[in-house]
Enzyme design. Structure first.
Site, PDB file in Angstrom:
ATOM      1  N   PHE A 133       4.088   4.281  -0.767  1.00 11.13           N
ATOM      2  CA  PHE A 133       4.154   2.849  -1.792  1.00 11.13           C
ATOM      3  C   PHE A 133       3.026   1.943  -0.304  1.00 11.13           C
ATOM      4  O   PHE A 133       3.447   1.763   0.696  1.00 11.13           O
ATOM      5  CB  PHE A 133       5.662   2.059  -1.278  1.00 11.13           C
ATOM      6  CG  PHE A 133       5.082   0.983  -2.664  1.00 11.13           C
ATOM      7  CD1 PHE A 133       4.912   1.413  -4.104  1.00 11.13           C
ATOM      8  CD2 PHE A 133       4.905  -0.563  -1.354  1.00 11.13           C
ATOM      9  CE1 PHE A 133       5.169  -0.542  -3.997  1.00 11.13           C
ATOM     10  CE2 PHE A 133       4.340  -1.569  -2.730  1.00 11.13           C
ATOM     11  CZ  PHE A 133       4.886  -1.478  -3.836  1.00 11.13           C
TER      12      PHE A 133
ATOM     13  N   ASP B  74      -1.261   3.511   7.779  1.00  9.11           N
ATOM     14  CA  ASP B  74      -0.403   1.951   6.622  1.00  9.11           C
ATOM     15  C   ASP B  74       0.941   1.322   7.179  1.00  9.11           C
ATOM     16  O   ASP B  74       2.059   2.146   6.655  1.00  9.11           O
ATOM     17  CB  ASP B  74      -0.033   2.455   5.199  1.00  9.11           C
ATOM     18  CG  ASP B  74       0.573   1.072   4.321  1.00  9.11           C
ATOM     19  OD1 ASP B  74       0.980   0.518   5.410  1.00  9.11           O
ATOM     20  OD2 ASP B  74       0.133   1.184   2.916  1.00  9.11           O
TER      21      ASP B  74
ATOM     22  N   LYS C 175       1.918  -8.464   5.896  1.00 14.72           N
ATOM     23  CA  LYS C 175       2.844  -8.895   5.918  1.00 14.72           C
ATOM     24  C   LYS C 175       3.127  -9.838   7.061  1.00 14.72           C
ATOM     25  O   LYS C 175       2.629 -10.837   7.361  1.00 14.72           O
ATOM     26  CB  LYS C 175       4.370  -7.740   5.868  1.00 14.72           C
ATOM     27  CG  LYS C 175       3.927  -7.113   4.794  1.00 14.72           C
ATOM     28  CD  LYS C 175       5.604  -6.171   4.088  1.00 14.72           C
ATOM     29  CE  LYS C 175       5.032  -5.467   2.641  1.00 14.72           C
ATOM     30  NZ  LYS C 175       5.103  -6.480   1.412  1.00 14.72           N
TER      31      LYS C 175
END
Length: 426
Positions: free
Chosen positions: A146, A233, A274
């Protein structure tokens, strides 16, 4: 309707259903306030937040230092675009590069933008440095990944919900299984056009899948052997979530100025988002050294909001909080305690198969099929008992509280979780 008019929970839900796109399936709770590890709904009920906005609020809700940085900067200058210099961006770039140990930073806004930027950077490096023929570069990705929901990213997603009916899909990606070194080496040695390997150190959205010990180290070594860029990531796993500053780190915390160790894996390209802002503003970044980042020149990439002074001030404060409050160390300690306590319960449980994770990124696997509603119903019961969590992939419940949580609060949450699970034991 006045912006500050008080809404009931049902009114808020009805407004979203009527005027919003139907792209999420939220837990039925309407939140109106957050502080530290807690959130409150519109009726004043208090909950432990055990999702942290998908790890965006590692520093806790509305951390005063981060909010102060936001408000103070908002009073002076919020946006210039990159048509002009501003007096905050360079400070942020220097701070973050030294913090994570890279030469340069490319500022973006969302996590998906960060991934897209990293893909572009990798491809340009492949053509101009590695010497791959133009339009032939391939990037290896992992099944069950994801990385976001843009059209490019869903092109290499193995989740039918994410990519069905969004084609035609972008070419240039090769999928292999996560945590499979043999598959990685096979594709690297049989295809001379591989530019990069894009991987999450832990697959969070897939259900908090932690790879075997040494996987990342060996994967990076394979990338070096075949002159391929290792792209990490760490949008969800980074910024102390897994008990280290980055999940790719071993016993090295790059934010510790007194640390003399070296990371287990130093990504060639690092993607962050984030918690880079503590959840108060959209901020993401791509970091790399000069030999990679310098392939980008004026006009080759950019963003109107990327690198704005408001984001720069917020990100500096958010990273300072991680260091000052030793949140990586706290995540490591509390994560071990959490898994230990849950494992004690699982020994005699019929409803939970296992708990897995690292630091304070954890998940439990419910003893039911992926298409059952058991995990959802457990999360509803957790809500009723004062704790908010959300299922992922049917029978998995992800647990990721803010890293400012205390040991007493964590143990309180464990009791809530155990109490709730007992309601579903067969």
């Amino acid at each position: 309707m006045a912006i500050l008019e008080h809404l009931t929970a049902q009114q808020a839900i009805d407004l979203e259903k009527k005027y919003g796109s139907n792209t999420y399936h939220p837990l039925p709770v309407v939140l109106s306030k957050g502080e530290g590890v807690f959130v409150w709904d519109v009726d004043g009920k208090k909950y432990y937040d055990f999702l942290s906005a998908y790890s965006a609020v590692n520093q806790g809700h509305c951390h005063p230092k981060i909010v102060n940085a936001l408000t103070e900067q908002a009073k002076t200058l919020t946006l210039t675009s990159r048509a002009f210099y501003n007096d905050m961006l360079g400070k942020y770039e220097k701070f973050a590069c030294e913090y994570f140990g890279f030469d340069k930073l490319l500022p973006m806004n969302s996590g998906a933008e960060g991934v897209e930027a990293a893909i572009k950077l990798c491809r340009k490096w492949a053509y101009e440095v590695k010497g791959i023929n133009e339009n032939q570069a391939k990037i290896v990705v992992c099944n069950k990944n994801f990385h976001g929901r843009t059209t490019t990213i869903v092109s290499f997603s193995s989740d039918d919900t994410a990519n069905k009916n969004f084609g035609p899909y972008s070419d240039g990606f090769i999928n292999i299984d996560f945590d499979d070194l043999e598959a990685l080496e096979t594709v690297l040695k049989t295809n001379k056009n591989i530019a990069g390997f894009l991987v999450e150190p832990i697959q969070g959205e897939a259900g908090v899948y932690v790879p075997q010990e040494g996987y990342l180290v060996k994967a990076k070594a394979l990338c070096e052997k075949y002159n391929v860029l290792f792209i990490a990531d760490e949008i969800q796993t980074g910024i102390a979530r897994t008990g280290r500053l980055l999940a790719t780190c071993g016993n090295c915390n790059c934010a510790d100025k007194n640390c003399s160790g070296t990371p287990d894996v130093k990504p060639d390209i690092l993607i962050l988002g984030k918690a880079l802002s503590g959840g108060v503003y959209p901020v993401s970044a791509v970091l790399a050294n000069n030999d990679i980042m310098d392939v980008l020149t004026p006009g080759t990439h950019g963003s109107t909001f990327g690198g704005n002074p408001l984001a720069a001030a917020v990100a500096i404060a958010a990273l300072e909080v991680i260091r000052e409050e030793k949140l990586a160390e706290n995540a490591e300690k509390l994560g071990r305690l959490f898994r230990s306590e849950l494992n004690k319960y699982i020994e005699t449980s019929t409803i939970v198969k296992l708990v897995r994770g690292k630091g304070l990124l954890n998940a439990i696997v419910i003893n039911d099929s992926e298409d059952s509603e058991t995990a959802w119903n457990i999360c509803i019961a957790l809500r009723d008992n004062g704790l908010l969590a959300k299922p992922t992939h049917g029978n998995i419940i992800r647990f990721a509280p803010p890293l400012v949580m205390t040991e007493a609060q964590l143990l309180d949450c464990v009791e809530i979780i155990k109490k709730t699970l007992k309601q579903f034991e067969k």
